[in-house]
Design a protein around this motif. Structure first.
Motif, PDB file in Angstrom:
ATOM      1  N   CYS A 154       0.803  -1.217   0.000  1.00  0.00           N
ATOM      2  CA  CYS A 154       0.000   0.000   0.000  1.00  0.00           C
ATOM      3  C   CYS A 154       0.840   1.273   0.000  1.00  0.00           C
ATOM      4  O   CYS A 154       0.305   2.345  -0.166  1.00  0.00           O
ATOM      5  CB  CYS A 154      -0.952  -0.009   1.193  1.00  0.00           C
ATOM      6  N   HIS A 155       2.142   1.190   0.201  1.00  0.00           N
ATOM      7  CA  HIS A 155       2.994   2.376   0.167  1.00  0.00           C
ATOM      8  C   HIS A 155       4.412   1.963  -0.169  1.00  0.00           C
ATOM      9  O   HIS A 155       4.736   0.792  -0.215  1.00  0.00           O
ATOM     10  CB  HIS A 155       2.947   3.128   1.497  1.00  0.00           C
ATOM     11  N   SER A 156       5.280   2.929  -0.406  1.00  0.00           N
ATOM     12  CA  SER A 156       6.651   2.619  -0.801  1.00  0.00           C
ATOM     13  C   SER A 156       7.679   3.093   0.222  1.00  0.00           C
ATOM     14  O   SER A 156       8.791   3.401  -0.119  1.00  0.00           O
ATOM     15  CB  SER A 156       6.944   3.245  -2.166  1.00  0.00           C
ATOM     16  N   THR A 157       7.294   3.130   1.472  1.00  0.00           N
ATOM     17  CA  THR A 157       8.183   3.650   2.499  1.00  0.00           C
ATOM     18  C   THR A 157       9.511   2.900   2.524  1.00  0.00           C
ATOM     19  O   THR A 157      10.569   3.498   2.487  1.00  0.00           O
ATOM     20  CB  THR A 157       7.526   3.562   3.892  1.00  0.00           C
ATOM     21  N   ASP A 203       6.169   7.796  -4.521  1.00  0.00           N
ATOM     22  CA  ASP A 203       5.383   7.656  -3.297  1.00  0.00           C
ATOM     23  C   ASP A 203       4.104   6.852  -3.496  1.00  0.00           C
ATOM     24  O   ASP A 203       3.362   6.630  -2.542  1.00  0.00           O
ATOM     25  CB  ASP A 203       5.033   9.030  -2.729  1.00  0.00           C
ATOM     26  N   SER A 204       3.849   6.426  -4.723  1.00  0.00           N
ATOM     27  CA  SER A 204       2.649   5.635  -4.988  1.00  0.00           C
ATOM     28  C   SER A 204       2.892   4.173  -4.601  1.00  0.00           C
ATOM     29  O   SER A 204       4.032   3.780  -4.332  1.00  0.00           O
ATOM     30  CB  SER A 204       2.269   5.737  -6.463  1.00  0.00           C
ATOM     31  N   PRO A 205       1.850   3.356  -4.577  1.00  0.00           N
ATOM     32  CA  PRO A 205       2.032   1.934  -4.248  1.00  0.00           C
ATOM     33  C   PRO A 205       3.017   1.257  -5.198  1.00  0.00           C
ATOM     34  O   PRO A 205       3.201   1.691  -6.330  1.00  0.00           O
ATOM     35  CB  PRO A 205       0.631   1.357  -4.419  1.00  0.00           C
ATOM     36  N   HIS A 206       3.627   0.209  -4.722  1.00  0.00           N
ATOM     37  CA  HIS A 206       4.566  -0.546  -5.532  1.00  0.00           C
ATOM     38  C   HIS A 206       4.196  -2.028  -5.495  1.00  0.00           C
ATOM     39  O   HIS A 206       3.329  -2.433  -4.727  1.00  0.00           O
ATOM     40  CB  HIS A 206       5.997  -0.322  -5.035  1.00  0.00           C
ATOM     41  N   ARG A 256       8.585  -0.240  -8.802  1.00  0.00           N
ATOM     42  CA  ARG A 256       7.736   0.953  -8.697  1.00  0.00           C
ATOM     43  C   ARG A 256       7.944   1.843  -9.912  1.00  0.00           C
ATOM     44  O   ARG A 256       8.936   1.733 -10.631  1.00  0.00           O
ATOM     45  CB  ARG A 256       8.030   1.731  -7.416  1.00  0.00           C
ATOM     46  N   ALA A 257       7.019   2.746 -10.120  1.00  0.00           N
ATOM     47  CA  ALA A 257       7.109   3.720 -11.211  1.00  0.00           C
ATOM     48  C   ALA A 257       8.017   4.862 -10.780  1.00  0.00           C
ATOM     49  O   ALA A 257       7.849   5.421  -9.693  1.00  0.00           O
ATOM     50  CB  ALA A 257       5.727   4.262 -11.564  1.00  0.00           C
TER      51      ALA A 257
END
Length: 60
Positions: free
Chosen positions: A5-8, A44-47, A38-39
């Protein structure tokens, strides 16, 4: 395959761009037991995360 759900935690690893000169490509990272994708235009978008078997099937 698991979608996060996130790319932290991807921000904390070494990422490789598929096309280093382009700003609109995908970035790949080796994680502990998976491969992260990831893009580059939306860090910061989902990966996506792939298991080793899923990654081999995705990139034969």
């Amino acid at each position: 395959m698991r979608r996060c759900c996130h790319s932290t935690h991807l921000a904390q690893v070494q990422l490789q761009r598929t096309h280093p000169q382009k700003s609109d490509c995908v970035e790949v990272a080796s994680l502990q037991d998976r491969t992260g994708l990831r893009a580059s235009k939306a860090p910061d978008s989902p990966h996506l995360e792939f298991t080793p078997d899923d990654w081999r099937a995705f990139c034969p």
